[in-house]
Design a protein around this motif. Sequence first.
Motif, PDB file in Angstrom:
ATOM      1  N   ILE A  27      -5.614  -0.375  -8.571  1.00  0.00           N
ATOM      2  CA  ILE A  27      -4.617  -1.377  -8.190  1.00  0.00           C
ATOM      3  C   ILE A  27      -4.252  -2.095  -9.478  1.00  0.00           C
ATOM      4  CG2 ILE A  27      -4.072  -3.369  -6.756  1.00  0.00           C
ATOM      5  CD1 ILE A  27      -6.447  -2.613  -4.977  1.00  0.00           C
ATOM      6  N   VAL A  50     -10.541  -4.187   3.015  1.00  0.00           N
ATOM      7  CA  VAL A  50     -10.792  -2.926   2.310  1.00  0.00           C
ATOM      8  C   VAL A  50     -10.215  -1.738   3.064  1.00  0.00           C
ATOM      9  CG1 VAL A  50     -12.812  -3.813   1.088  1.00  0.00           C
ATOM     10  CG2 VAL A  50     -13.127  -2.647   3.294  1.00  0.00           C
ATOM     11  N   PHE A  53      -6.710  -1.711   1.997  1.00  0.00           N
ATOM     12  CA  PHE A  53      -6.681  -1.175   0.637  1.00  0.00           C
ATOM     13  C   PHE A  53      -6.715   0.361   0.678  1.00  0.00           C
ATOM     14  CE2 PHE A  53      -8.635  -4.852  -2.096  1.00  0.00           C
ATOM     15  CZ  PHE A  53      -7.555  -5.652  -1.765  1.00  0.00           C
ATOM     16  N   CYS A  54      -7.656   0.903   1.452  1.00  0.00           N
ATOM     17  CA  CYS A  54      -7.827   2.351   1.525  1.00  0.00           C
ATOM     18  C   CYS A  54      -6.554   3.030   2.016  1.00  0.00           C
ATOM     19  CB  CYS A  54      -8.987   2.698   2.459  1.00  0.00           C
ATOM     20  SG  CYS A  54     -10.621   2.269   1.823  1.00  0.00           S
ATOM     21  N   GLN A  56      -3.433   1.883   1.881  1.00  0.00           N
ATOM     22  CA  GLN A  56      -2.343   1.745   0.911  1.00  0.00           C
ATOM     23  C   GLN A  56      -2.527   2.699  -0.266  1.00  0.00           C
ATOM     24  OE1 GLN A  56      -0.356   0.063   3.081  1.00  0.00           O
ATOM     25  NE2 GLN A  56       0.494  -0.991   1.284  1.00  0.00           N
ATOM     26  N   ILE A  63      -0.039  -2.868  -3.200  1.00  0.00           N
ATOM     27  CA  ILE A  63      -0.868  -3.908  -2.606  1.00  0.00           C
ATOM     28  C   ILE A  63      -0.456  -5.235  -3.222  1.00  0.00           C
ATOM     29  CG2 ILE A  63      -3.231  -4.828  -2.485  1.00  0.00           C
ATOM     30  CD1 ILE A  63      -4.188  -1.894  -2.317  1.00  0.00           C
ATOM     31  N   VAL A  68      -0.218   1.081  -7.093  1.00  0.00           N
ATOM     32  CA  VAL A  68      -1.546   1.669  -6.976  1.00  0.00           C
ATOM     33  C   VAL A  68      -1.519   3.093  -7.518  1.00  0.00           C
ATOM     34  CG1 VAL A  68      -2.031   0.279  -4.923  1.00  0.00           C
ATOM     35  CG2 VAL A  68      -1.196   2.643  -4.654  1.00  0.00           C
TER      36      VAL A  68
END
Length: 337
Positions: A27, A50, A53-54, A56, A63, A68
Motif C-alpha cells: 500500500i 484487514v 485490505f485483502c 482491495q 486503499i 496498491v
Amino acid sequence: MDSSHRVAYIDGKTLMEKIVMPAEFIIEDLLGKGLHILAGAPKVGKSWMVLWFCLQIAKGEPIWGMPVKQGEVLYLALEDHENRLQERIILLGDDAPASLHFSFSYPTLGNGLEEEIEKFLRAYPQTVLVVIDTLQMIRSNIFEYGYAADYKDMAGLKEITKKYQIAILLVHHLRKDETGDVFQRISGTVGIQGAADSCFTLVEDKRGSGKALLSCIGRDIAYREISLRRTENQIWELTEDSIEEKEKDLLPEKIAELMEGRFFFEAPPTEFAELLRDSYRIDVSHLTLLKRLDQNRHALKKLGFSFQSRKSNGTRYIKIFRIEEEIGTVGTAETGA
C-alpha cells in the motif's frame, strides 16, 4: 559456533556507490514489504479492516486513495469460520476474487507454520501479502515470556518476508492501560515492536462510536495519524490524514526532461545543480541535490530513472540513469526493503 553462517561486510565507499531501488510498498507510503503489526482492542474492527485490505489488494484497487500492488493474498482467519467470512464479504459489498485465499486452521510458530506459509508462497509466487489474524493464535510458547521469546517468535516470520519479498501483517491486541504513547500499549514486550518493520494501532474515540484513529510508525514510513469512520457496510473510511498534501516537487519531471535522448547523465553536484537552475528553473543547491534526489526515489522510479553517487579521483559525481539500461549492465539492483 555455527560455521555454516557466512558473515558479509561492506565498506562505506562501496555502500554509498551501490545502486539501490527505493523500498517497495504493497500500500503506497503505508504498508511496505516486511513484517507489520496492527493492534487494537477486542472488537474494535481490526478484522474488518484487514479483510477489506485483502480484498482491495487482491483486486488491485486503492486503499484510502493510495495505490496498491496487486497480487495473490493469503488471509489466515484463525478466529473465524467460513460462514462468518462469507457474511462479512457480502456486507463489504463485494465478491472475493480467486486471488484471495483463506485458511481457518494453521500450525503454530515452530510447529509447522513457517513451512506451511513457504509451501503456499512456492505454489503462488505472485503473493504480495499474508495476513495472520491473530498473532496469539499462532504462538506456541504461551508459557515463555520476555523480550527474547517475543523477538524469537517474530524472527522466523521476518525471514520469510525477506526471502519471498512479501508483507506479513499480524493482527494483535492492545493492553487496556492507557499511556502517553499508544505504541507502548501493544501487548507483549518491545521485542514484538523491535522485530516489526512498522506498527499500526487502531483506537476508537469512544467504544461503539464508529470513529477511530489509526496511528502509524515504521522504518520506511513517516509517522502518521489517520482519522477513520466506519460505514454501515463496515468499511473504515478516511476522514482526515495528518500528512498534508505537500507542494509537488518538480525535480523528477525536470530530470526526465534532462534525460530525453540520453541513457545516462553524470556531473559533479556543483555543475549538476547549476544546470538545473539555469536550464530547467529548479532551485536546488549542490549541497542538497543528493538529498532531494533521495527524497524523490519513488517518483524517479515511476518515470524509469534512478541515481548513483560516486567518487572518482577525489571528485564526487552524481549519475542519473535509465533503470532498465543500468540494471541490464550491472545485474539486478537491490531494493531498500
